[in-house]
Design a protein around this motif. Sequence first.
Motif, PDB file in Angstrom:
ATOM      1  N   THR A 172      15.139   1.910  39.438  1.00  0.00           N
ATOM      2  CA  THR A 172      15.644   2.355  40.736  1.00  0.00           C
ATOM      3  C   THR A 172      15.453   1.246  41.774  1.00  0.00           C
ATOM      4  OG1 THR A 172      13.522   3.391  41.150  1.00  0.00           O
ATOM      5  CG2 THR A 172      15.270   4.800  40.319  1.00  0.00           C
ATOM      6  N   ARG A 173      16.234   1.352  42.828  1.00  0.00           N
ATOM      7  CA  ARG A 173      16.225   0.299  43.852  1.00  0.00           C
ATOM      8  C   ARG A 173      15.576   0.820  45.123  1.00  0.00           C
ATOM      9  NH1 ARG A 173      21.084  -3.291  41.964  1.00  0.00           N
ATOM     10  NH2 ARG A 173      21.338  -2.305  39.952  1.00  0.00           N
ATOM     11  N   PRO A 174      15.085  -0.105  45.940  1.00  0.00           N
ATOM     12  CA  PRO A 174      14.449   0.359  47.184  1.00  0.00           C
ATOM     13  C   PRO A 174      15.472   1.017  48.102  1.00  0.00           C
ATOM     14  CG  PRO A 174      14.618  -2.046  47.137  1.00  0.00           C
ATOM     15  CD  PRO A 174      15.054  -1.563  45.792  1.00  0.00           C
ATOM     16  N   LEU A 175      15.012   2.015  48.814  1.00  0.00           N
ATOM     17  CA  LEU A 175      15.850   2.724  49.778  1.00  0.00           C
ATOM     18  C   LEU A 175      16.229   1.751  50.899  1.00  0.00           C
ATOM     19  CD1 LEU A 175      16.474   5.724  49.593  1.00  0.00           C
ATOM     20  CD2 LEU A 175      14.566   6.161  51.128  1.00  0.00           C
ATOM     21  N   ARG A 193      19.098   2.019  33.671  1.00  0.00           N
ATOM     22  CA  ARG A 193      19.232   3.136  34.622  1.00  0.00           C
ATOM     23  C   ARG A 193      17.894   3.523  35.241  1.00  0.00           C
ATOM     24  NH1 ARG A 193      17.984   8.336  33.178  1.00  0.00           N
ATOM     25  NH2 ARG A 193      19.648   9.330  34.337  1.00  0.00           N
ATOM     26  N   GLY A 239      21.791  11.166  38.247  1.00  0.00           N
ATOM     27  CA  GLY A 239      20.783  10.176  38.615  1.00  0.00           C
ATOM     28  C   GLY A 239      21.167   9.464  39.901  1.00  0.00           C
ATOM     29  N   CYS A 240      20.147   9.111  40.664  1.00  0.00           N
ATOM     30  CA  CYS A 240      20.331   8.437  41.950  1.00  0.00           C
ATOM     31  C   CYS A 240      19.741   7.036  41.841  1.00  0.00           C
ATOM     32  CB  CYS A 240      19.610   9.230  43.029  1.00  0.00           C
ATOM     33  SG  CYS A 240      19.327   8.300  44.555  1.00  0.00           S
ATOM     34  N   PRO A 241      20.445   6.017  42.357  1.00  0.00           N
ATOM     35  CA  PRO A 241      19.918   4.653  42.234  1.00  0.00           C
ATOM     36  C   PRO A 241      18.612   4.447  43.005  1.00  0.00           C
ATOM     37  CG  PRO A 241      21.873   4.700  43.634  1.00  0.00           C
ATOM     38  CD  PRO A 241      21.748   6.056  43.029  1.00  0.00           C
ATOM     39  N   PHE A 242      18.313   5.309  43.980  1.00  0.00           N
ATOM     40  CA  PHE A 242      17.061   5.198  44.739  1.00  0.00           C
ATOM     41  C   PHE A 242      15.968   6.086  44.149  1.00  0.00           C
ATOM     42  CE2 PHE A 242      20.546   5.051  48.055  1.00  0.00           C
ATOM     43  CZ  PHE A 242      20.679   3.675  48.019  1.00  0.00           C
ATOM     44  N   GLU A 243      16.344   7.309  43.768  1.00  0.00           N
ATOM     45  CA  GLU A 243      15.348   8.313  43.377  1.00  0.00           C
ATOM     46  C   GLU A 243      15.248   8.533  41.879  1.00  0.00           C
ATOM     47  OE1 GLU A 243      15.924  12.028  45.409  1.00  0.00           O
ATOM     48  OE2 GLU A 243      16.295  11.055  47.332  1.00  0.00           O
ATOM     49  N   GLY A 244      16.204   8.004  41.114  1.00  0.00           N
ATOM     50  CA  GLY A 244      16.201   8.234  39.664  1.00  0.00           C
ATOM     51  C   GLY A 244      16.757   9.607  39.308  1.00  0.00           C
TER      52      GLY A 244
END
Lengths: 319, 319
Positions: free
Chosen positions: B303-306, B300, A149-154
């Motif tokens: 998600t956060r903004p890019l 989880r 999982g990616c914190p930006f993209e999920g």
Amino acid sequence: MFANLPQPILVNEVVTRDGFQSEPAFVPTETKIELVNALAQLGLNKIEVTSFVSPRAVPNLRDAEDVMRAITRDTDTTYVALVPNEKGCARALELAVDEINLVMSVSESHNLANMRMTCEQSLDQFARIADMSAGTPMRLNGSLATAFGCPFEGNQEQDRVLRFVDAYLERSLHSITLADTTGMAVPNQVFELCQAVRQRWPELEVTLHFHNTRGLGLSNVLASLAAGMNQFDASLGGLGGCPFAPGATGNICTEDLVHMLDEMGLETGADLNGLLHQSQQLGVIVDHDLPGQISKAGPRSLTRPLPESVQQLMQNGRT
Amino acid sequence: MFANLPQPILVNEVVTRDGFQSEPAFVPTETKIELVNALAQLGLNKIEVTSFVSPRAVPNLRDAEDVMRAITRDTDTTYVALVPNEKGCARALELAVDEINLVMSVSESHNLANMRMTCEQSLDQFARIADMSAGTPMRLNGSLATAFGCPFEGNQEQDRVLRFVDAYLERSLHSITLADTTGMAVPNQVFELCQAVRQRWPELEVTLHFHNTRGLGLSNVLASLAAGMNQFDASLGGLGGCPFAPGATGNICTEDLVHMLDEMGLETGADLNGLLHQSQQLGVIVDHDLPGQISKAGPRSLTRPLPESVQQLMQNGRT
């Protein structure tokens, strides 16, 4: 579920790299050398000693050469350095590092944020690094960051992860690490990805790198074990976390991991008491509380004396 | 391992009892009432509201009657009180509590330390309490404390635990809780005991009560799920711990548990966002940091903004 777990379990220590890189204060070179030498005596499989990055990018590891040159190289331990580019590879080759760790994020946006490169550019670079080190004894490990999982993209598609494992192997990397960079992995997802990798590449050396950000680090180890995985990164005291990953905290804690495996009857070869001693020293070095829990609660096998009042009650009961 | 997990998973909240009993400061009665009422709206299965113990033994719960009388009794929620003796049972009956929780330690010495009784004396008392409540709608749950290990004696024989389950059922208790009072449980042990209980009593209502003292709380939940268990105690924010158990800290955290189950696709009926809100309120109430991790890291799925610099890199890549 627990009938046929792999053994022995290999534990890789990352504290002097992943732990120290994001500490507020620089850890003196001599202290790093002493810690690496002490850890090498405790039955760990690999030690990720440092990172050959730009001293401007990671000032805490600006002494990478000095540390790598001065440590005593125990022959049972694999000494690893993280390497972000060809320049880092050249430095690692000069110092005859046993293994370098190359990192690309599965998520395109996270790779751009972390490495300032597209995934394609990272893979091209891996190919050039593989060419540079061909014919030397230096092993290449490739980490797949944000694999869970990616914190930006999920969520990242499992197929995308598997395609990148293929891409790593095509570029002559020897082993891979599935890394849960920001602690997003959950156990059933871990089980499925590990099983898919194990089925497709039964002989591939695979390491799992978990963070305990959301309290699931050791649960994810358990799920990996159930899928046949036998190698884990961990950090003494649970120190560390990716400085580029918002909200990320703490690798899984080495001594908590070894404690769990020991108490489950799984062989690691690691010396829990020695680790607990080093973890206490580490608390002094970094001068703050560490997230590891066994160093506070003690191993479960360490029973305590019966309170005197209870001793009296028990004696009264007998008489 | 994850193919046939039980559903739905029932989550029991214990914060106002197990959490508040060992807080340094008394939590005002009105605050307790508000919290119980708020929690009852969040899809939890049971709420262990308070304990009918002596106010001298547990001064923090000296308002047990006032709290139990004033809360709004939601019909979907089972309201539980811990009861240490007949006097406590009489108080529970008077207030028409849905269920009382009786506790005995599997370990003789821990039962003496905690309850000032031998196991035999505890069982005799359970029989008298069962007689007192016979013919009323009040349910009796029996907890087996130190079921996974005693801090004085170490491991408890599985046979001893099973014998006591038998003894509970012979005394007309309706359901049982296997409690890891001081956080000594390890996953394979949990799996084996749960499997043994499930095999012998397929229809028995069984709750698992884990502490996260050694970082294994959620791993032990996972092992229980794999053995077919579907009911767990947890404490908002991870507050709590047995005041008589040296080194014991923290029940497993309700919102961390619900987060794990949600993300594994297992139905709980619990409202994670509501729990996170209440956990934040709880931090204000007790005025100290809580061990729960989701309230710090976020779910989880959030998600956060890019970062803007990465957005630019991605746009440059496209042009």
